[in-house]
Design an enzyme around this catalytic site. Structure first.
Site, PDB file in Angstrom:
ATOM      1  N   LYS A 248      -4.303   5.874   8.604  1.00 52.80           N
ATOM      2  CA  LYS A 248      -5.896   6.415   7.813  1.00 52.80           C
ATOM      3  C   LYS A 248      -6.309   7.156   8.680  1.00 52.80           C
ATOM      4  O   LYS A 248      -7.174   6.804   9.567  1.00 52.80           O
ATOM      5  CB  LYS A 248      -6.626   5.029   7.575  1.00 52.80           C
ATOM      6  CG  LYS A 248      -6.949   4.989   6.072  1.00 52.80           C
ATOM      7  CD  LYS A 248      -7.561   3.577   5.760  1.00 52.80           C
ATOM      8  CE  LYS A 248      -8.142   3.889   4.329  1.00 52.80           C
ATOM      9  NZ  LYS A 248      -9.183   2.716   3.875  1.00 52.80           N
TER      10      LYS A 248
ATOM     11  N   ARG B 261       0.756  -1.287   0.060  1.00 55.26           N
ATOM     12  CA  ARG B 261      -0.138  -0.016  -0.061  1.00 55.26           C
ATOM     13  C   ARG B 261       0.960   1.076  -0.062  1.00 55.26           C
ATOM     14  O   ARG B 261       1.605   1.617   1.016  1.00 55.26           O
ATOM     15  CB  ARG B 261      -0.892  -0.018   1.204  1.00 55.26           C
ATOM     16  CG  ARG B 261      -1.939   1.096   1.130  1.00 55.26           C
ATOM     17  CD  ARG B 261      -2.735   1.263   2.616  1.00 55.26           C
ATOM     18  NE  ARG B 261      -3.767   2.174   2.501  1.00 55.26           N
ATOM     19  CZ  ARG B 261      -3.745   3.272   3.059  1.00 55.26           C
ATOM     20  NH1 ARG B 261      -2.369   3.588   3.579  1.00 55.26           N
ATOM     21  NH2 ARG B 261      -4.531   4.268   3.060  1.00 55.26           N
TER      22      ARG B 261
ATOM     23  N   SER C 190     -12.450  -3.077   1.343  1.00 49.08           N
ATOM     24  CA  SER C 190     -12.388  -2.405   2.689  1.00 49.08           C
ATOM     25  C   SER C 190     -13.892  -2.172   2.767  1.00 49.08           C
ATOM     26  O   SER C 190     -14.533  -1.607   2.052  1.00 49.08           O
ATOM     27  CB  SER C 190     -11.751  -1.182   2.612  1.00 49.08           C
ATOM     28  OG  SER C 190     -10.308  -1.427   2.697  1.00 49.08           O
TER      29      SER C 190
END
Length: 209
Positions: free
Chosen positions: A141, A43, A112
């Site tokens: 996040k 990521r 997600s």
């Protein structure tokens, strides 16, 4: 479920070079795998396409060596370019059913989610697993709405595909989360942010058995 191979989602490592504070990226991933990470997601939201591709090539060689699946976050093109094992998308990325049509039936697709409705939709669209969260506040996040453990349990009880918890999971809360009965936990800082990455992974792995 589309992916035919058995996947262990238990200790799901998600990369973030920022938490490594300059340490070697691939070496750090290797330490995490040696410590017990069962699946790796690349990521890298800030990387250029070329940089992401080059990182993904190295990560693919590493994960193949240890027979651990490599998942690419969001970038279907990168996943296909390096023949990664799958793709993970969020609610604001390409729709899951489009991604499934692009990667075919033999790759892992993760989505997600934060609600049962999103989770059901993901499964209908071809997801092999869902990542539910964020469960706790997280530095990686900042825009995530919290999901309670009761909500996580409700989603797990009503889903037929594997459920992975994500968001602020660390040694202090991992056992409580696993007691919900989910299939695994996605970890970033609690492994890659530690001085001894291998030991951190080993400790977390022991907590989910």
């Amino acid at each position: 479920m589309k992916y035919n191979h058995t996947v262990d989602y238990g200790l799901y490592l998600v990369s973030d070079r920022d938490v490594l504070k300059g340490r070697d990226f691939i070496k750090s991933l290797e330490e995490a795998i040696l410590g017990g990470a069962t699946i790796v997601q690349l990521r890298e939201k800030e990387a250029s396409s070329l940089e992401f591709y080059q990182l993904a090539l190295k990560a693919k060689a590493l994960t193949e060596k240890y027979n651990v699946p490599l998942i690419i976050n969001d970038r279907v093109d990168i996943a296909l370019a390096v023949d990664a094992d799958g793709v993970h998308v969020g609610q604001s990325d390409l729709p899951a059913h489009i991604v499934r049509s692009m990667i075919g039936q033999n790759k892992i697709l993760g989505v997600s989610t934060a609600t049962l409705e999103e989770s059901k939709k993901a499964a209908e669209d071809g997801a092999d697993y869902i990542g539910v969260g964020a469960l706790f506040p997280t530095g990686t996040k900042t825009d995530a709405n919290p999901v309670t453990l009761d909500q996580l349990r409700y989603i797990k009880e009503n889903m037929d595909i594997p459920v992975v918890g994500i968001g602020g999971i660390c040694e202090d809360n991992i056992k409580t989360i696993m007691e919900v009965g989910i299939d695994g936990v996605a970890i970033v800082s609690a492994i890659l942010g530690k001085e001894n990455i291998k030991e951190a992974a080993e400790s977390l792995k022991a907590s989910i058995k």
